[in-house]
Design a protein around this motif. Structure first.
Motif, PDB file in Angstrom:
ATOM      1  N   GLY A 114      30.787 -88.275  74.451  1.00 15.35           N
ATOM      2  CA  GLY A 114      29.353 -88.454  74.172  1.00 15.35           C
ATOM      3  C   GLY A 114      29.030 -89.895  73.836  1.00 15.35           C
ATOM      4  O   GLY A 114      28.040 -90.459  74.329  1.00 15.35           O
ATOM      5  N   PHE A 115      29.870 -90.503  73.034  1.00 14.99           N
ATOM      6  CA  PHE A 115      29.681 -91.896  72.635  1.00 14.99           C
ATOM      7  C   PHE A 115      29.653 -92.792  73.868  1.00 14.99           C
ATOM      8  O   PHE A 115      28.745 -93.585  74.076  1.00 14.99           O
ATOM      9  CB  PHE A 115      30.849 -92.286  71.721  1.00 14.99           C
ATOM     10  N   ARG A 132      25.348 -83.295  61.149  1.00 10.90           N
ATOM     11  CA  ARG A 132      25.734 -82.077  60.439  1.00 10.90           C
ATOM     12  C   ARG A 132      26.254 -81.015  61.391  1.00 10.90           C
ATOM     13  O   ARG A 132      25.631 -80.685  62.391  1.00 10.90           O
ATOM     14  CB  ARG A 132      24.546 -81.521  59.671  1.00 10.90           C
ATOM     15  N   GLN A 133      27.406 -80.473  61.057  1.00 16.84           N
ATOM     16  CA  GLN A 133      27.927 -79.347  61.830  1.00 16.84           C
ATOM     17  C   GLN A 133      27.472 -78.082  61.120  1.00 16.84           C
ATOM     18  O   GLN A 133      27.567 -77.983  59.904  1.00 16.84           O
ATOM     19  CB  GLN A 133      29.454 -79.351  61.826  1.00 16.84           C
ATOM     20  N   ALA A 155      26.916 -83.753  72.637  1.00 18.01           N
ATOM     21  CA  ALA A 155      25.505 -84.043  72.371  1.00 18.01           C
ATOM     22  C   ALA A 155      25.337 -84.691  71.007  1.00 18.01           C
ATOM     23  O   ALA A 155      24.532 -85.608  70.821  1.00 18.01           O
ATOM     24  CB  ALA A 155      24.687 -82.756  72.449  1.00 18.01           C
ATOM     25  N   GLY A 156      26.116 -84.225  70.029  1.00 21.42           N
ATOM     26  CA  GLY A 156      26.021 -84.796  68.692  1.00 21.42           C
ATOM     27  C   GLY A 156      26.412 -86.266  68.688  1.00 21.42           C
ATOM     28  O   GLY A 156      25.739 -87.105  68.086  1.00 21.42           O
ATOM     29  N   ALA A 157      27.474 -86.565  69.398  1.00 22.38           N
ATOM     30  CA  ALA A 157      27.939 -87.950  69.456  1.00 22.38           C
ATOM     31  C   ALA A 157      26.908 -88.830  70.173  1.00 22.38           C
ATOM     32  O   ALA A 157      26.640 -89.954  69.773  1.00 22.38           O
ATOM     33  CB  ALA A 157      29.282 -88.008  70.178  1.00 22.38           C
ATOM     34  N   PRO A 202      24.122 -76.391  68.227  1.00 31.05           N
ATOM     35  CA  PRO A 202      23.669 -77.773  68.084  1.00 31.05           C
ATOM     36  C   PRO A 202      24.002 -78.380  66.722  1.00 31.05           C
ATOM     37  O   PRO A 202      24.134 -77.665  65.733  1.00 31.05           O
ATOM     38  CB  PRO A 202      22.159 -77.652  68.267  1.00 31.05           C
ATOM     39  N   THR A 203      24.140 -79.693  66.716  1.00 33.41           N
ATOM     40  CA  THR A 203      24.363 -80.404  65.455  1.00 33.41           C
ATOM     41  C   THR A 203      23.049 -81.061  65.060  1.00 33.41           C
ATOM     42  O   THR A 203      22.097 -81.028  65.831  1.00 33.41           O
ATOM     43  CB  THR A 203      25.430 -81.506  65.637  1.00 33.41           C
TER      44      THR A 203
END
Lengths: 338, 338
Positions: free
Chosen positions: B211-212, B300-301, B176-178, B329-330
């Motif tokens: 994700g990307f 941010r992690q 999801a972050g990517a 979540p990030t």
DNA sequence: CTGAAAGCGCTTACAG
DNA sequence: CTGAAAGCGCTTACAG
């Protein structure tokens, strides 16, 4: 993942039964195999393999009053640990020396008062047989005192100010190293030699300054001394202050490589050529010494040997010997900055 | 320094005698004070103070079958530890979370086969109640397998490839972050978006790439993918390769900040303006993200939360619960590079 | 609320 | 070379 139902681990009793010998024999086998016959030995070995026996370290420690592990106590913060490469070098070398002798290393970082309290409790409770004290600063006399009073052997890295006679220690010959570097700078024809000294609550910090000063003798000029805290930033600040104060400086001896790197950065910013106009010497021979432009001339500290000697000494003291103090020579490493 | 003559430490028996109660009562006092009268409590407290009693952790562990300590197992080398700031952040946060619950942390670095063997012995021998497994790489399935089979609870940091169902773990939502970062880059009007992916034997590495790719959908171009190993050097190499291959690139998503910093360096060297010509996004929000020029836009992690949850989970599993898997979540942090 | 007793899993003189 | 036994210093039902 099963947890509550973790199966009971085999004990010496199980092994003994399996091998048809007594628990005492199994124990003897476990502890070096002296006084056990070849047949018994084979039987026990087989039984251990078959049962998957693993020794219970707590039971053993309770019986022997030994833990077979020592602490690497660093009274620094996380930041400092990751900032100063010397700590990593000492850790890795110590860790290797200890592994060789099969004693385990418990790494303890105690940068805050709360952490120091926990460290003290942990150590004086008997979790380890001894401690390797590694810190640049004089740190906590209280902590050291308490550990010492609890009877836990301590070997310090560097001369432990205030405990020189009570603790064993191994240190580089800071004074001689500083003298040699200073003499080298003079041999280059430099006469206005400044120094970026280390912290005053560090034996390395004071001894390197002592060496610098005594080598210079009558030429020593107190105006050419600035103190830093071994960080690169402090090296920059000190170099700037020195330059602003006296433009005739033609050489600088920094008490460690990180500060020397900071000095080099300031010199580059001001367009002052190194070593042509100002020669720079460092101390440590840290990794950064080969990464600066120009590469740094420095005094190498024998970290590996220091670590090995610390381990040897500590184990000796744990074994009942009286602690010794060891001073190791440093070595001039000439690169491009001086 | 006195060693051989270390005085015998007081035990519960001494305290009991001093307080005029039984050893059982002293023990109850030591373990929470339930079922001990106010008078007994006061007497025991006084006796402990007077005798200077310190509990013997080995005796306690032997009796309770608990050590009250857990391992922080890092299957990396010293170099990597000091190179990748994420490890330090996890260590410090974990250490704090553990301190709060009064359990001690044993830090184990196992970068070589020999070290891994020692780590396995140490852990399966019963020195710790559980292990926090922290490593970027898939690392040693063998090690994990053996620890797991010995019944020692393990909680992994990041999804443990190959053990997703067997171990508990807590991880950031990499995919999801990517996606979010990629979507953000597109929202800036970029259409030729490249990525410097992480190692393929890392769940973070693969999931960020997943994700990307999924965010890009049909626009995904395999030519715009380079893999790095999370080091800055690999980020430089990847950026160079990407640029040489395709000059139309207008954005880059690096799977971590260190590689993003490497990419930024190459871009600066080639005189390519960021974010004007190429926008750069990272992942982690490491300290370096605020030190680069321009400052890095990144995901941010939540390291602190990850650490806390790992500790909570591990303690739960040690307490007999079944292990859970937690995904956190990030958060997009917009700075200047994109 | 409290004490007596057994047990945790090793090691180590001691007697043989 | 080997076994029986005591001891290391705690905790924990159990009985009261």
């Amino acid at each position: 993942m099963s947890t509550g139902d973790r199966p009971r681990r085999p004990t010496v009793s199980h092994v003994a039964a399996e091998a048809g010998v007594s628990r005492g024999t199994v124990s003897r086998y476990l502890n070096g195999g002296h006084w056990v016959s070849p047949e018994a030995e084979a039987a026990v070995a087989a039984a251990i393999r078959k049962t998957g026996y693993r020794i219970n370290p707590h039971a053993r420690s309770l019986a022997t009053q030994r833990t077979n592990s020592v602490a690497f106590l660093l009274t620094e913060t996380f930041e400092r640990l990751f900032e100063d490469p010397n700590f990593a070098r000492l850790m890795r070398a110590t860790s290797a020396a200890l592994a060789e002798r099969d004693v385990s290393l418990v790494f303890i970082l105690a940068g805050s008062p709360a952490e120091r309290r926990r460290a003290r409790d942990f150590i004086t409770q008997g979790h380890v047989d001894g401690v390797l004290l590694v810190s640049s600063h004089q740190g906590e006399p209280g902590l050291i005192e308490e550990i010492h009073r609890a009877g836990v052997p301590i070997i310090a890295c560097g001369v432990p100010l205030g405990f020189e006679r009570k603790l064993g220690w191994v240190a580089a010959d800071d004074e001689a190293g500083a003298r040699e570097m200073t003499a080298y700078l003079r041999s280059l024809g430099r006469s206005r030699i400044a120094t970026i000294a280390g912290p005053r609550d560090t034996s390395g910090g004071v001894q390197r300054l002592v060496g610098f000063r005594s080598e210079l003798g009558d030429d020593f000029d107190a105006d050419l001394v600035e103190h830093g805290d071994y960080s690169e930033a402090s090296g920059r600040a000190a170099m700037s202050a020195l330059l602003d104060r006296d433009p005739t400086i033609d050489a600088v001896f920094a008490a460690n490589d990180l500060m020397a790197a900071g000095a080099l950065a300031v010199l580059a910013e001001r367009g002052i050529s190194v070593p042509e106009r100002i020669a720079v010497g460092g101390f440590d021979d840290a990794a950064v010494a080969t990464e600066t432009r120009p590469a740094l001339t420095t005094m190498r500290q024998p970290f590996d040997r220091i670590s090995q000697e610390m381990v040897r000494l500590l184990l000796q003291v744990i074994g009942g010997e009286k602690p010794a103090a060891i001073t190791l020579p440093t070595e001039l490493v000439v690169r491009d900055s001086a």
